[in-house]
Design a protein around this motif. Structure first.
Motif, PDB file in Angstrom:
ATOM      1  N   SER A  57       0.852  -1.191   0.000  1.00 48.71           N
ATOM      2  CA  SER A  57       0.000   0.000   0.000  1.00 48.71           C
ATOM      3  C   SER A  57       0.890   1.244   0.000  1.00 48.71           C
ATOM      4  CB  SER A  57      -0.893  -0.016   1.251  1.00 48.71           C
ATOM      5  OG  SER A  57      -1.697   1.127   1.284  1.00 48.71           O
ATOM      6  N   VAL A  58       0.522   2.240  -0.830  1.00 51.49           N
ATOM      7  CA  VAL A  58       1.287   3.491  -0.916  1.00 51.49           C
ATOM      8  C   VAL A  58       0.329   4.670  -1.055  1.00 51.49           C
ATOM      9  CG1 VAL A  58       3.344   2.475  -1.989  1.00 51.49           C
ATOM     10  CG2 VAL A  58       1.497   3.299  -3.437  1.00 51.49           C
ATOM     11  N   ARG A  59       0.858   5.883  -0.824  1.00 54.55           N
ATOM     12  CA  ARG A  59       0.103   7.104  -1.139  1.00 54.55           C
ATOM     13  C   ARG A  59       0.230   7.359  -2.636  1.00 54.55           C
ATOM     14  NH1 ARG A  59       3.380   8.915   3.024  1.00 54.55           N
ATOM     15  NH2 ARG A  59       4.449  10.200   1.489  1.00 54.55           N
ATOM     16  N   ALA A  60      -0.660   8.140  -3.185  1.00 55.19           N
ATOM     17  CA  ALA A  60      -0.603   8.461  -4.608  1.00 55.19           C
ATOM     18  C   ALA A  60       0.741   9.101  -4.943  1.00 55.19           C
ATOM     19  CB  ALA A  60      -1.749   9.398  -4.984  1.00 55.19           C
ATOM     20  N   TRP A  61       1.363   8.668  -5.995  1.00 55.05           N
ATOM     21  CA  TRP A  61       2.634   9.149  -6.532  1.00 55.05           C
ATOM     22  C   TRP A  61       3.830   8.917  -5.615  1.00 55.05           C
ATOM     23  CZ3 TRP A  61       1.689   9.143 -11.297  1.00 55.05           C
ATOM     24  CH2 TRP A  61       0.475   9.577 -11.788  1.00 55.05           C
ATOM     25  N   GLN A  62       3.682   8.024  -4.634  1.00 56.04           N
ATOM     26  CA  GLN A  62       4.807   7.664  -3.768  1.00 56.04           C
ATOM     27  C   GLN A  62       5.640   6.582  -4.473  1.00 56.04           C
ATOM     28  OE1 GLN A  62       3.655   6.166   0.091  1.00 56.04           O
ATOM     29  NE2 GLN A  62       5.732   5.494   0.600  1.00 56.04           N
ATOM     30  N   LEU A  63       6.952   6.752  -4.452  1.00 55.78           N
ATOM     31  CA  LEU A  63       7.861   5.819  -5.103  1.00 55.78           C
ATOM     32  C   LEU A  63       7.949   4.507  -4.322  1.00 55.78           C
ATOM     33  CD1 LEU A  63      10.012   5.346  -7.363  1.00 55.78           C
ATOM     34  CD2 LEU A  63      11.695   6.190  -5.730  1.00 55.78           C
ATOM     35  N   VAL A 108       8.708   2.636  -9.255  1.00 57.14           N
ATOM     36  CA  VAL A 108       7.350   2.856  -9.758  1.00 57.14           C
ATOM     37  C   VAL A 108       6.644   3.907  -8.923  1.00 57.14           C
ATOM     38  CG1 VAL A 108       5.138   1.733 -10.216  1.00 57.14           C
ATOM     39  CG2 VAL A 108       7.240   0.426 -10.445  1.00 57.14           C
ATOM     40  N   LYS A 109       5.845   4.747  -9.611  1.00 59.08           N
ATOM     41  CA  LYS A 109       4.928   5.675  -8.954  1.00 59.08           C
ATOM     42  C   LYS A 109       3.566   5.492  -9.596  1.00 59.08           C
ATOM     43  CE  LYS A 109       8.229   9.365  -7.915  1.00 59.08           C
ATOM     44  NZ  LYS A 109       8.546  10.795  -8.101  1.00 59.08           N
ATOM     45  N   LEU A 110       2.547   5.281  -8.759  1.00 61.06           N
ATOM     46  CA  LEU A 110       1.176   5.105  -9.251  1.00 61.06           C
ATOM     47  C   LEU A 110       0.283   6.222  -8.754  1.00 61.06           C
ATOM     48  CD1 LEU A 110       0.689   1.260  -8.640  1.00 61.06           C
ATOM     49  CD2 LEU A 110       1.210   2.393 -10.801  1.00 61.06           C
ATOM     50  N   GLY A 111      -0.658   6.662  -9.593  1.00 63.23           N
ATOM     51  CA  GLY A 111      -1.575   7.719  -9.207  1.00 63.23           C
ATOM     52  C   GLY A 111      -3.021   7.279  -9.177  1.00 63.23           C
ATOM     53  N   LEU A 112      -3.349   6.136  -9.773  1.00 59.86           N
ATOM     54  CA  LEU A 112      -4.713   5.635  -9.824  1.00 59.86           C
ATOM     55  C   LEU A 112      -5.073   5.047  -8.463  1.00 59.86           C
ATOM     56  CD1 LEU A 112      -7.051   5.261 -11.844  1.00 59.86           C
ATOM     57  CD2 LEU A 112      -6.100   3.009 -12.361  1.00 59.86           C
ATOM     58  N   LYS A 113      -5.975   5.748  -7.725  1.00 64.43           N
ATOM     59  CA  LYS A 113      -6.310   5.316  -6.366  1.00 64.43           C
ATOM     60  C   LYS A 113      -7.143   4.041  -6.370  1.00 64.43           C
ATOM     61  CE  LYS A 113      -5.738   9.657  -4.062  1.00 64.43           C
ATOM     62  NZ  LYS A 113      -6.195  10.540  -3.029  1.00 64.43           N
ATOM     63  N   ALA A 126       4.829 -13.033 -19.137  1.00 64.84           N
ATOM     64  CA  ALA A 126       4.316 -12.149 -18.094  1.00 64.84           C
ATOM     65  C   ALA A 126       4.455 -12.794 -16.725  1.00 64.84           C
ATOM     66  CB  ALA A 126       2.853 -11.810 -18.357  1.00 64.84           C
ATOM     67  N   SER A 127       4.636 -11.960 -15.712  1.00 63.26           N
ATOM     68  CA  SER A 127       4.706 -12.441 -14.339  1.00 63.26           C
ATOM     69  C   SER A 127       3.289 -12.699 -13.834  1.00 63.26           C
ATOM     70  CB  SER A 127       5.374 -11.391 -13.447  1.00 63.26           C
ATOM     71  OG  SER A 127       4.498 -10.287 -13.257  1.00 63.26           O
ATOM     72  N   PRO A 128       3.169 -13.402 -12.710  1.00 58.42           N
ATOM     73  CA  PRO A 128       1.857 -13.492 -12.077  1.00 58.42           C
ATOM     74  C   PRO A 128       1.398 -12.092 -11.638  1.00 58.42           C
ATOM     75  CG  PRO A 128       3.354 -15.135 -11.178  1.00 58.42           C
ATOM     76  CD  PRO A 128       4.183 -14.219 -12.028  1.00 58.42           C
ATOM     77  N   VAL A 129       0.102 -11.900 -11.573  1.00 59.32           N
ATOM     78  CA  VAL A 129      -0.461 -10.604 -11.179  1.00 59.32           C
ATOM     79  C   VAL A 129      -0.205 -10.367  -9.699  1.00 59.32           C
ATOM     80  CG1 VAL A 129      -2.614  -9.291 -10.995  1.00 59.32           C
ATOM     81  CG2 VAL A 129      -2.231 -10.777 -12.964  1.00 59.32           C
ATOM     82  N   PHE A 130       0.177  -9.136  -9.364  1.00 59.66           N
ATOM     83  CA  PHE A 130       0.324  -8.739  -7.957  1.00 59.66           C
ATOM     84  C   PHE A 130      -0.430  -7.426  -7.765  1.00 59.66           C
ATOM     85  CE2 PHE A 130       3.935  -7.064 -10.285  1.00 59.66           C
ATOM     86  CZ  PHE A 130       4.073  -5.767  -9.832  1.00 59.66           C
ATOM     87  N   ASN A 131      -0.734  -7.106  -6.496  1.00 58.11           N
ATOM     88  CA  ASN A 131      -1.572  -5.934  -6.207  1.00 58.11           C
ATOM     89  C   ASN A 131      -0.832  -4.924  -5.338  1.00 58.11           C
ATOM     90  OD1 ASN A 131      -3.199  -8.534  -6.289  1.00 58.11           O
ATOM     91  ND2 ASN A 131      -4.709  -6.995  -6.787  1.00 58.11           N
ATOM     92  N   VAL A 132      -1.065  -3.642  -5.621  1.00 61.43           N
ATOM     93  CA  VAL A 132      -0.615  -2.540  -4.773  1.00 61.43           C
ATOM     94  C   VAL A 132      -1.805  -1.592  -4.643  1.00 61.43           C
ATOM     95  CG1 VAL A 132       0.962  -0.594  -4.539  1.00 61.43           C
ATOM     96  CG2 VAL A 132       1.798  -2.746  -5.495  1.00 61.43           C
ATOM     97  N   THR A 133      -2.159  -1.266  -3.412  1.00 60.74           N
ATOM     98  CA  THR A 133      -3.268  -0.349  -3.159  1.00 60.74           C
ATOM     99  C   THR A 133      -2.734   1.075  -3.019  1.00 60.74           C
ATOM    100  OG1 THR A 133      -4.468  -2.096  -2.046  1.00 60.74           O
ATOM    101  CG2 THR A 133      -5.210   0.156  -1.632  1.00 60.74           C
ATOM    102  N   VAL A 134      -3.331   2.001  -3.768  1.00 60.23           N
ATOM    103  CA  VAL A 134      -2.951   3.410  -3.695  1.00 60.23           C
ATOM    104  C   VAL A 134      -4.055   4.125  -2.903  1.00 60.23           C
ATOM    105  CG1 VAL A 134      -2.479   5.499  -5.006  1.00 60.23           C
ATOM    106  CG2 VAL A 134      -1.759   3.286  -5.901  1.00 60.23           C
ATOM    107  N   ARG A 135      -3.612   4.842  -1.796  1.00 60.02           N
ATOM    108  CA  ARG A 135      -4.592   5.543  -0.973  1.00 60.02           C
ATOM    109  C   ARG A 135      -4.575   7.027  -1.254  1.00 60.02           C
ATOM    110  NH1 ARG A 135      -0.652   3.322   2.359  1.00 60.02           N
ATOM    111  NH2 ARG A 135       0.198   5.160   3.302  1.00 60.02           N
TER     112      ARG A 135
END
Length: 135
Positions: A57-63, A108-113, A126-135
């Motif tokens: 889990s990360v904040r939006a645009w956090q590396l 990586v930096k993600l902005g899609l919450k 392709a690798s297996p799918v993994f998840n990261v939650t953006v808050r």
């Protein structure tokens, strides 16, 4: 009763047959089977990619980093991060090259919450799918 002519004909056929077998046996002995080399093709390792995010889990645009390894892929090949958007895999502007030992590390930096489905791809692998939650 066997005629003299029939007897000679049978004897000649027998001698010729024996001579043929002797010649064939000599030819087989001249080329031993031990010298026959069977070429075996090297079976390439099945291509594979692993991926592990440094956080879940990360904040939006956090590396954060995604690291992993590859098998069956050439060193120097490019791996790219993909994100599932509206049911389709979209390549993000995040890529890096595979090192000589088959590993990679990607910032990586993600902005899609929300919950982001991600994977690493290289060509058709392709690798297996993994998840990261953006808050």
């Amino acid at each position: 009763m066997i005629s003299k002519r029939h007897f000679l004909r049978t004897a000649v056929v027998g001698v010729l047959g024996a001579a043929s077998l002797a010649i064939a046996g000599t030819a087989m002995a001249a080329t031993p089977a031990a010298n026959v080399v069977v070429a075996q093709e090297a079976v390439p390792a099945k291509a594979g990619i692993t991926a592990e995010p440094s956080v879940s889990s990360v904040r939006a645009w956090q590396l954060f980093r995604v690291t992993g390894g590859t098998t069956g892929l050439k060193a120097g090949s490019k791996v790219t991060l993909q994100q599932k958007q509206h049911g389709k895999w979209v390549s993000l502007p995040a890529s890096t090259s595979i090192s000589r030992n088959g590993s990679y590390s990607l910032g990586v930096k993600l902005g899609l919450k929300g919950k982001n489905d991600l994977r690493i791809v290289s060509g058709t692998t392709a690798s297996p799918v993994f998840n990261v939650t953006v808050r």
